[in-house]
Design a protein around this motif. Structure first.
Motif, PDB file in Angstrom:
ATOM      1  N   GLU A 244       0.810  -1.220   0.000  1.00 30.67           N
ATOM      2  CA  GLU A 244       0.000   0.000   0.000  1.00 30.67           C
ATOM      3  C   GLU A 244       0.846   1.274   0.000  1.00 30.67           C
ATOM      4  O   GLU A 244       0.344   2.356  -0.346  1.00 30.67           O
ATOM      5  N   LEU A 245       2.111   1.166   0.376  1.00 33.41           N
ATOM      6  CA  LEU A 245       2.983   2.339   0.416  1.00 33.41           C
ATOM      7  C   LEU A 245       3.125   3.011  -0.944  1.00 33.41           C
ATOM      8  O   LEU A 245       3.243   4.236  -1.041  1.00 33.41           O
ATOM      9  N   HIS A 246       3.127   2.216  -1.988  1.00 37.45           N
ATOM     10  CA  HIS A 246       3.464   2.754  -3.308  1.00 37.45           C
ATOM     11  C   HIS A 246       2.441   3.782  -3.793  1.00 37.45           C
ATOM     12  O   HIS A 246       2.796   4.735  -4.494  1.00 37.45           O
ATOM     13  N   ASP A 247       1.187   3.595  -3.411  1.00 36.00           N
ATOM     14  CA  ASP A 247       0.181   4.574  -3.810  1.00 36.00           C
ATOM     15  C   ASP A 247       0.421   5.909  -3.119  1.00 36.00           C
ATOM     16  O   ASP A 247       0.197   6.982  -3.710  1.00 36.00           O
ATOM     17  N   ILE A 248       0.918   5.867  -1.866  1.00 31.76           N
ATOM     18  CA  ILE A 248       1.253   7.111  -1.160  1.00 31.76           C
ATOM     19  C   ILE A 248       2.316   7.884  -1.925  1.00 31.76           C
ATOM     20  O   ILE A 248       2.176   9.086  -2.191  1.00 31.76           O
ATOM     21  N   TYR A 249       3.379   7.188  -2.302  1.00 29.17           N
ATOM     22  CA  TYR A 249       4.511   7.885  -2.932  1.00 29.17           C
ATOM     23  C   TYR A 249       4.216   8.267  -4.379  1.00 29.17           C
ATOM     24  O   TYR A 249       4.797   9.233  -4.891  1.00 29.17           O
ATOM     25  N   ARG A 250       3.290   7.568  -5.026  1.00 33.50           N
ATOM     26  CA  ARG A 250       2.861   8.049  -6.351  1.00 33.50           C
ATOM     27  C   ARG A 250       2.158   9.400  -6.225  1.00 33.50           C
ATOM     28  O   ARG A 250       2.340  10.289  -7.059  1.00 33.50           O
ATOM     29  N   GLY A 251       1.364   9.539  -5.155  1.00 28.83           N
ATOM     30  CA  GLY A 251       0.712  10.834  -4.928  1.00 28.83           C
ATOM     31  C   GLY A 251       1.725  11.931  -4.660  1.00 28.83           C
ATOM     32  O   GLY A 251       1.584  13.061  -5.144  1.00 28.83           O
ATOM     33  N   TRP A 252       2.775  11.608  -3.899  1.00 26.98           N
ATOM     34  CA  TRP A 252       3.819  12.593  -3.630  1.00 26.98           C
ATOM     35  C   TRP A 252       4.568  12.960  -4.906  1.00 26.98           C
ATOM     36  O   TRP A 252       4.923  14.118  -5.118  1.00 26.98           O
ATOM     37  N   ARG A 253       4.805  11.967  -5.763  1.00 24.50           N
ATOM     38  CA  ARG A 253       5.546  12.234  -7.000  1.00 24.50           C
ATOM     39  C   ARG A 253       4.741  13.159  -7.908  1.00 24.50           C
ATOM     40  O   ARG A 253       5.302  14.046  -8.567  1.00 24.50           O
ATOM     41  N   ARG A 254       3.418  12.980  -7.934  1.00 30.73           N
ATOM     42  CA  ARG A 254       2.602  13.871  -8.757  1.00 30.73           C
ATOM     43  C   ARG A 254       2.730  15.316  -8.274  1.00 30.73           C
ATOM     44  O   ARG A 254       2.777  16.247  -9.090  1.00 30.73           O
ATOM     45  N   ILE A 255       2.807  15.501  -6.978  1.00 25.01           N
ATOM     46  CA  ILE A 255       2.986  16.856  -6.444  1.00 25.01           C
ATOM     47  C   ILE A 255       4.359  17.399  -6.836  1.00 25.01           C
ATOM     48  O   ILE A 255       4.490  18.535  -7.305  1.00 25.01           O
ATOM     49  N   ALA A 256       5.403  16.602  -6.641  1.00 26.80           N
ATOM     50  CA  ALA A 256       6.753  17.046  -6.988  1.00 26.80           C
ATOM     51  C   ALA A 256       6.846  17.412  -8.469  1.00 26.80           C
ATOM     52  O   ALA A 256       7.455  18.426  -8.837  1.00 26.80           O
ATOM     53  N   ASP A 257       6.246  16.603  -9.313  1.00 23.88           N
ATOM     54  CA  ASP A 257       6.319  16.835 -10.753  1.00 23.88           C
ATOM     55  C   ASP A 257       5.503  18.044 -11.201  1.00 23.88           C
ATOM     56  O   ASP A 257       5.665  18.525 -12.327  1.00 23.88           O
ATOM     57  N   SER A 258       4.620  18.530 -10.345  1.00 26.65           N
ATOM     58  CA  SER A 258       3.811  19.688 -10.711  1.00 26.65           C
ATOM     59  C   SER A 258       4.576  21.004 -10.561  1.00 26.65           C
ATOM     60  O   SER A 258       4.088  22.055 -10.990  1.00 26.65           O
ATOM     61  N   TYR A 259       5.796  20.937  -9.995  1.00 28.21           N
ATOM     62  CA  TYR A 259       6.628  22.117  -9.825  1.00 28.21           C
ATOM     63  C   TYR A 259       7.690  22.176 -10.921  1.00 28.21           C
ATOM     64  O   TYR A 259       8.076  21.141 -11.460  1.00 28.21           O
ATOM     65  N   PRO A 260       8.166  23.382 -11.262  1.00 25.45           N
ATOM     66  CA  PRO A 260       9.194  23.482 -12.311  1.00 25.45           C
ATOM     67  C   PRO A 260      10.491  22.828 -11.878  1.00 25.45           C
ATOM     68  O   PRO A 260      10.864  22.838 -10.694  1.00 25.45           O
ATOM     69  N   GLY A 261      11.180  22.253 -12.857  1.00 24.99           N
ATOM     70  CA  GLY A 261      12.430  21.581 -12.547  1.00 24.99           C
ATOM     71  C   GLY A 261      12.171  20.261 -11.841  1.00 24.99           C
ATOM     72  O   GLY A 261      11.042  19.799 -11.717  1.00 24.99           O
ATOM     73  N   ALA A 262      13.232  19.637 -11.365  1.00 24.19           N
ATOM     74  CA  ALA A 262      13.111  18.361 -10.674  1.00 24.19           C
ATOM     75  C   ALA A 262      13.131  18.599  -9.176  1.00 24.19           C
ATOM     76  O   ALA A 262      14.166  18.928  -8.599  1.00 24.19           O
ATOM     77  N   ARG A 263      11.985  18.452  -8.529  1.00 20.84           N
ATOM     78  CA  ARG A 263      11.901  18.467  -7.065  1.00 20.84           C
ATOM     79  C   ARG A 263      11.883  16.991  -6.655  1.00 20.84           C
ATOM     80  O   ARG A 263      10.917  16.278  -6.949  1.00 20.84           O
ATOM     81  N   ILE A 264      12.901  16.536  -5.987  1.00 21.22           N
ATOM     82  CA  ILE A 264      13.114  15.099  -5.886  1.00 21.22           C
ATOM     83  C   ILE A 264      12.607  14.513  -4.573  1.00 21.22           C
ATOM     84  O   ILE A 264      12.521  15.197  -3.546  1.00 21.22           O
ATOM     85  N   LEU A 265      12.267  13.227  -4.635  1.00 21.42           N
ATOM     86  CA  LEU A 265      11.895  12.426  -3.472  1.00 21.42           C
ATOM     87  C   LEU A 265      13.002  11.415  -3.237  1.00 21.42           C
ATOM     88  O   LEU A 265      13.351  10.648  -4.134  1.00 21.42           O
ATOM     89  N   VAL A 266      13.562  11.408  -2.028  1.00 17.51           N
ATOM     90  CA  VAL A 266      14.658  10.509  -1.670  1.00 17.51           C
ATOM     91  C   VAL A 266      14.189   9.653  -0.498  1.00 17.51           C
ATOM     92  O   VAL A 266      13.850  10.187   0.557  1.00 17.51           O
TER      93      VAL A 266
END
Length: 577
Positions: A244-266
């Motif tokens: 179930e974790l993966h759906d959480i981080y997909r949501g976070w990635r969509r937020i990161a990708d909505s900003y200019p440039g690469a805002r990264i998740l580590v």
């Protein structure tokens, strides 16, 4: 300084970056209270730019009672007053970016502080209340509820449950805390928990943060039935690496990708299964995750080669860059660990009084620095590693603060030994960490650190600091394309320290700009590999000096070569081949 990249300028800055970890309490104290702060970091930004790093990762700087060094967060939208203010954090992000250095902040999704308004509300509301549904409150087992709800252990020792007291003074329900009792776990089944963290991401991305590091990323989701842990290896773990974790981080990635440039998740992902690990790095999830297999690997050629191969193989199917780290705020410092008979790392075996040869450990740590900086991917550098600082193992017991030490009743030395404030200058403590006349640092510094200050090492071309400056600068030069385009990793363009004079030689342009690595034929105790067409790294872990492969130039060495030109034991070299 040349024009520096802005967030939208380089989408791939993170793929080959050198990222410096700042533990704010111990980096630099500007106001003399004995604790590091953000103003201290701002004052030292020129040092970090000269080191040549591309980004800073900050351990939590939020308001916190500091029951676990700030990983017990009371408010995600502000700054702990001892560190400064929110306005100061915004200035730091902006000023660092002006030097080409991005900022990565720490997010702790598994738990919050017992001082957080949510948890205070939950305690006041009582059993069965909606406020308690954000956490894991359960009645106890046993005749009178005197036993924890299940057998889960705390990461810091003892049970992972703490019992509450009802308003009438009688024992009440238990709440889950996989870490300290002051860190209640959040229930990620609750929609408010997910919405809150997504809003926190936006809050910091709006202020220019270049990314977030996700603490304990594989422990966030729990089986809602809260079953006991079993010895059955086929049984799914109730709270580690849940699908179930993966759906959480997909949501976070969509937020990161909505900003200019690469805002990264580590992600901080401790998993032994390489295939399961790689799932977190699929293109719509995290950008990178920490490589703990390499961090814990002993200084042994076969084990290191296997760790490198396994890591690269795990990342290849998802096209994510590997990460390489020798040390962080949780593990024994490299020069100490590599100076022991057992050069690996395991929390379970960490103990007081282990014999250490610091001269040997330092020689190996210098070689390991060139090894990691030559590997494809991202390198994380924990503050003080560039100074060759050892673990401090004689901190008076009344000064120790780590709950890992306190909850183990002193059997585990804890992590304070790698968190001692940095020595910047001078002959006596606090070695420039604090201004003159300041309070004592929050953890005491060893007197012999006078020989390890940044000021002293900057003037010594043979020092650990000079080696790191030269290696980071040369790495950046060899990431540039032949056409002179931006190097992978972005960052400052005029850092000091060794490297090539002028442009890289023919065949070295872009040698470190991709993820390829080719092992060269060598003796079993030697690690030798090629990057690009004409760059090679050779590390000798054997007792006898090793022959170097044919080469046209020695680019950098971690120590002097033998008189006959061979590579001594525990020494590394970068070559133009």
């Amino acid at each position: 300084m040349a024009d520096t990249p802005q967030p939208e300028a380089d989408e791939n800055w993170w793929r080959g970056a050198v990222i410096y970890q700042v533990y704010p309490r111990s980096f630099a104290d500007s106001n003399g209270d004995g604790t590091g702060d953000l103003a201290g970091v701002r004052a030292r930004l020129p040092y970090l730019a000269e080191l040549g790093v591309n980004a800073l990762w900050f351990n939590p700087w939020y308001p916190s009672p500091m029951a676990d060094g700030g990983y017990d967060v009371a408010d995600y939208r502000d700054v702990e007053p001892v560190f400064g203010t929110l306005a100061e954090a915004e200035k730091l992000i902006s000023e660092a970016l002006a030097l080409g250095i991005r900022t990565i902040i720490d997010i702790v999704p598994n738990h919050i502080s017992a001082a957080h308004p949510w948890f205070r509300e939950a305690l006041a509301a009582g059993p069965g209340s909606p406020a308690r549904e954000r956490f894991w409150f359960r009645p106890g087992r046993g005749e009178h509820g005197e036993l924890p709800p299940n057998n889960w252990p705390s990461q810091f020792g003892g049970p992972a449950w703490t019992r509450t007291t009802d308003p009438d003074g009688t024992p009440g329900d238990w709440f889950l805390n996989l870490f300290d009792s002051e860190q209640p776990d959040l229930n990620w089944n609750h929609p408010e928990v997910r919405a809150e963290h997504e809003d926190i991401l936006r809050f910091w991305f709006d202020r220019g943060a270049g990314g977030v590091r996700i603490d304990s990323a594989a422990m966030v989701w729990k089986d809602p039935l809260l079953p006991d842990l079993t010895d059955d290896p086929a049984a799914p773990h109730p709270y580690i690496d849940r699908d179930e974790l993966h759906d959480i981080y997909r949501g976070w990635r969509r937020i990161a990708d909505s900003y200019p440039g690469a805002r990264i998740l580590v992600g901080e992902v401790w998993l032994p299964d390489a295939e399961r690990f790689a799932r977190y790095l699929r293109p719509d999830e995290m950008h990178t995750a920490f490589n703990f297999d390499f961090l814990a690997c002993p200084w042994e050629p076969a084990r290191l080669r296997t760790s490198i191969d396994t890591t690269l193989a795990a990342h290849a199917p998802v096209s994510a860059p590997a990460t390489w780290v020798l040390c962080n705020h949780d593990v024994t410092r490299t020069v100490t660990r590599y100076g022991r008979a057992d050069t690996g790392f395991d929390f379970a075996t960490k103990a007081f009084g282990v014999p250490t040869d610091l001269e040997l450990g330092t020689r190996r740590a210098r070689a390991a620095a060139l090894l990691t900086l030559a590997l494809p991917g991202t390198v994380y550098l924990y503050q003080g590693e560039e100074l060759g600082l050892p673990e401090v193992e004689d901190i008076p017991t009344d000064k120790l603060q780590d709950p890992m030490y306190l909850r183990s009743l002193g059997t585990n030395p804890g992590r304070d030994g790698c968190r001692v404030p940095l020595p910047w200058s001078g002959d006596v403590p606090p070695f420039g960490f604090s201004p003159a006349g300041a309070a004592e640092p929050w953890l005491p510094q060893p007197a012999d650190w006078a020989a390890r200050t940044a000021e002293l090492q900057a003037a010594d071309p043979a020092s650990m600091l000079s080696l790191y400056r030269a290696a980071v600068r040369l790495r950046r030069e060899l990431q540039r394309s032949p056409a002179g385009g931006a190097e992978l990793g972005g960052g400052p363009s005029d850092g000091a320290g060794g490297g090539l004079d002028g442009e890289p030689a023919d065949g070295l342009h872009g040698a470190l700009s991709d993820g390829r690595l080719e092992w060269l034929g060598s003796a079993p105790e030697v690690l030798a590999f090629r990057r690009g067409g004409h760059f090679a790294c050779v590390v000798n872990l054997g007792a006898e000096p090793a022959e170097l492969p044919p080469h046209t130039e020695i680019l950098l060495t971690s120590g002097p070569l033998a008189e006959d030109g061979r590579l001594p034991q525990d020494t590394a070299v970068w070559l133009h081949v």
